[in-house]
Design a protein around this motif. Structure first.
Motif, PDB file in Angstrom:
ATOM      1  N   UNK A 103      -9.209   5.297   1.780  1.00 22.99           N
ATOM      2  CA  UNK A 103      -8.916   6.620   2.186  1.00 22.99           C
ATOM      3  C   UNK A 103      -7.207   6.765   1.754  1.00 22.99           C
ATOM      4  N   UNK A 104      -7.289   7.580   0.928  1.00 23.19           N
ATOM      5  CA  UNK A 104      -6.073   8.177   0.103  1.00 23.19           C
ATOM      6  C   UNK A 104      -5.504   9.491   0.723  1.00 23.19           C
ATOM      7  N   UNK A 105      -4.594   9.373   1.645  1.00 23.50           N
ATOM      8  CA  UNK A 105      -4.127  10.505   3.064  1.00 23.50           C
ATOM      9  C   UNK A 105      -3.040  11.184   2.336  1.00 23.50           C
ATOM     10  N   UNK A 106      -3.284  12.460   2.255  1.00 22.59           N
ATOM     11  CA  UNK A 106      -2.140  13.783   1.712  1.00 22.59           C
ATOM     12  C   UNK A 106      -1.224  13.727   2.449  1.00 22.59           C
ATOM     13  N   UNK A 107       0.306  13.379   2.681  1.00 19.96           N
ATOM     14  CA  UNK A 107       1.588  12.991   3.240  1.00 19.96           C
ATOM     15  C   UNK A 107       2.852  13.613   2.835  1.00 19.96           C
ATOM     16  N   UNK A 108       3.821  13.540   2.998  1.00 16.60           N
ATOM     17  CA  UNK A 108       4.593  13.854   3.158  1.00 16.60           C
ATOM     18  C   UNK A 108       6.123  13.531   3.180  1.00 16.60           C
ATOM     19  N   UNK A 109       6.757  13.323   1.823  1.00 14.92           N
ATOM     20  CA  UNK A 109       7.612  13.471   2.292  1.00 14.92           C
ATOM     21  C   UNK A 109       8.943  13.625   3.569  1.00 14.92           C
ATOM     22  N   UNK A 110       9.222  12.241   4.759  1.00 11.12           N
ATOM     23  CA  UNK A 110       9.801  12.655   5.530  1.00 11.12           C
ATOM     24  C   UNK A 110       8.558  12.539   6.656  1.00 11.12           C
ATOM     25  N   UNK A 111       7.458  11.963   6.053  1.00  9.99           N
ATOM     26  CA  UNK A 111       6.592  12.071   7.331  1.00  9.99           C
ATOM     27  C   UNK A 111       6.988  10.407   8.028  1.00  9.99           C
ATOM     28  N   UNK A 123       2.297  15.783  10.168  1.00  5.40           N
ATOM     29  CA  UNK A 123       1.335  14.940   8.791  1.00  5.40           C
ATOM     30  C   UNK A 123       2.064  13.509   9.765  1.00  5.40           C
ATOM     31  N   UNK A 124       3.288  13.277  10.178  1.00 12.23           N
ATOM     32  CA  UNK A 124       3.824  12.103  10.419  1.00 12.23           C
ATOM     33  C   UNK A 124       2.657  11.535  12.191  1.00 12.23           C
ATOM     34  N   UNK A 125       2.347  12.212  12.386  1.00 14.80           N
ATOM     35  CA  UNK A 125       0.964  11.985  13.859  1.00 14.80           C
ATOM     36  C   UNK A 125      -0.629  11.313  12.978  1.00 14.80           C
ATOM     37  N   UNK A 126      -0.443  12.312  11.826  1.00 14.76           N
ATOM     38  CA  UNK A 126      -1.738  11.638  11.201  1.00 14.76           C
ATOM     39  C   UNK A 126      -1.663  10.275  10.258  1.00 14.76           C
ATOM     40  N   UNK A 127      -0.231   9.888   9.962  1.00 13.03           N
ATOM     41  CA  UNK A 127       0.263   8.770   9.152  1.00 13.03           C
ATOM     42  C   UNK A 127      -0.827   7.447  10.827  1.00 13.03           C
ATOM     43  N   UNK A 138      -5.360   2.081   4.101  1.00 15.81           N
ATOM     44  CA  UNK A 138      -5.458   3.680   3.602  1.00 15.81           C
ATOM     45  C   UNK A 138      -4.245   3.801   3.116  1.00 15.81           C
ATOM     46  N   UNK A 139      -4.133   4.279   2.329  1.00 11.68           N
ATOM     47  CA  UNK A 139      -3.028   5.025   1.507  1.00 11.68           C
ATOM     48  C   UNK A 139      -2.156   5.760   1.835  1.00 11.68           C
ATOM     49  N   UNK A 140      -1.411   6.770   2.161  1.00  2.00           N
ATOM     50  CA  UNK A 140      -0.327   7.655   2.683  1.00  2.00           C
ATOM     51  C   UNK A 140       0.211   8.032   1.355  1.00  2.00           C
ATOM     52  N   UNK A 195      -4.265  -2.742  -0.535  1.00  4.57           N
ATOM     53  CA  UNK A 195      -5.117  -3.050   0.952  1.00  4.57           C
ATOM     54  C   UNK A 195      -4.308  -2.380   2.483  1.00  4.57           C
ATOM     55  N   UNK A 196      -4.740  -2.811   2.996  1.00 10.36           N
ATOM     56  CA  UNK A 196      -4.536  -2.696   4.757  1.00 10.36           C
ATOM     57  C   UNK A 196      -3.873  -1.188   4.432  1.00 10.36           C
ATOM     58  N   UNK A 197      -2.391  -0.910   5.317  1.00  8.36           N
ATOM     59  CA  UNK A 197      -2.102   0.842   5.557  1.00  8.36           C
ATOM     60  C   UNK A 197      -0.760   0.789   4.696  1.00  8.36           C
ATOM     61  N   UNK A 198      -0.709   1.759   3.848  1.00 13.47           N
ATOM     62  CA  UNK A 198       0.563   1.751   2.957  1.00 13.47           C
ATOM     63  C   UNK A 198       1.308   2.849   2.628  1.00 13.47           C
TER      64      UNK A 198
END
Ligand SMILES: NC(=O)c1ccc[n+]([C@@H]2O[C@H](COP(=O)([O-])OP(=O)(O)OC[C@H]3O[C@@H](n4cnc5c(N)ncnc54)[C@H](OP(=O)(O)O)[C@@H]3O)[C@@H](O)[C@H]2O)c1
Length: 295
Positions: A103-111, A123-127, A138-140, A195-198
């Motif tokens: 999964x590539x998840x679009x987040x933001x600086x500040x998340x 976006x913090x919540x979603x990460x 998952x790559x945020x 791999x993993x959560x990055x």
């Protein structure tokens, strides 16, 4: 097959187009069949669904090598964080139930912060939610301020000959072209090299002030001395409410602008080649100028 959410938006559309250019199978998701049609015409499997429709997006994600997900903006949400969490929960459940592994998840600086970042806190919540998924890589992506935000100023520049800014005119801020975020995402979902959560911040080519932006846009459109007009938080609030944004969205945007101006919304990574992207504000301004001419 790759499943792309927000496929008619700034980033999702370019991701889908690049994957189609490479001859890959793509499933594109959005709420509007007409807007998805150009991608369908190129061979994409178009799925018309709202991201709150967990059943529909689970089906859309099923069989995907990787998915690109985002929480889209909703300017009229009565409670914006609640809206973000509703979409986020739906996406997370769909990932879990579809068995997708990348999964590539679009987040933001500040998340990385749970409070004080306004709209970015959703976006913090979603990460956090995606980080709880077992066995899913998952790559945020945490991009900085989008250069495309300046397109909201096309009318202001045309009618008033100035660039309005809630951000302080002389504060350098990392600004990025959305096309560069898309190119980065395409590479990751095709190479599957995470791999993993990055997390990965993406910071544009350099930090620029709004005065730099005005100079670049002014040069591109042939307007000498395009000035930045500082807009107060109160006037920004009135303007946004006048444009139809909800109180909740306006509150969360004001909190984010305050964080930008105080410097508390800022990248955590040192700038380096891995988080630096190529499109300069001058190059973006040439695209801006083409749209300005068409106005
Ligand atoms: N602006 C910034 O400076 C900034 C900085 C960092 C991160 N971000 C993040 O970037 C996001 C925006 O990304 P973007 O610019 O690529 O998107 P965008 O251009 O705003 O497009 C949003 C996409 O999502 C779709 N969409 C909207 N609501 C939907 C729903 N309920 N169900 C299904 N699809 C929906 C839209 O298509 P339809 O309307 O046709 O459904 C469209 O394809 C923001 O929400 C934020 O999280 C923004």
């Amino acid at each position: 097959m790759y499943a792309i959410c927000g496929a008619t938006g700034n980033i999702g559309r370019i991701i889908a187009e690049r994957l189609l250019d490479q001859g890959r199978k793509v499933r594109v998701i959005g709420r509007n069949a007409k807007k998805l049609q150009p991608l369908a015409d190129r061979g994409a499997d178009a799925i018309v669904a709202d991201l709150t429709d967990t059943k529909a997006i689970t089906k859309a994600f099923t069989g995907a090598t990787a998915v690109y997900v985002l929480i889209p903006p909703n300017m009229t949400a009565k409670d914006v964080r609640k809206y973000q969490n509703r979409i986020g929960e739906s996406i997370t459940t769909a990932i879990k139930n579809s068995g997708v592994r990348h999964v590539v998840n679009l987040s933001s600086v500040g998340a990385h912060k749970s409070e004080g970042m306004g709209i970015v806190n959703g976006l913090y919540d979603q990460e956090q939610r995606l980080n709880k998924l077992e066995g899913v890589n998952v790559l945020h992506l945490r991009p900085s301020f989008f250069m495309e935000n300046h397109l909201w100023q096309l009318n202001t520049i045309k009618e008033h000959g100035m660039l309005a800014s809630t951000m302080k005119a002389d504060t350098p801020v990392a600004q990025i072209a959305t096309a560069d975020i898309a190119e980065f995402a395409v590479k990751r979902i095709t190479d599957l090299d995470f791999t993993g959560k990055v997390t990965r911040e993406l910071l544009g080519p350099n930090d620029v002030t709004m005065t730099d932006v005005a100079t670049a846009i002014g040069t591109a459109i042939g307007t000498k001395n395009l000035n930045v007009q500082q807009v107060s938080l109160d006037d920004t609030r009135k303007h946004m409410l006048g444009m139809g944004a909800s109180e909740s969205v306006v509150d969360s945007m004001i909190e984010l602008y305050e964080a930008v101006n105080k410097g508390t919304w800022s990248p955590t990574e040192q700038r380096r080649p891995e988080n630096t992207t190529p499109t300069t504000i001058e190059a973006f301004s040439r695209t801006f100028s083409t749209l300005y001419e068409k106005q």
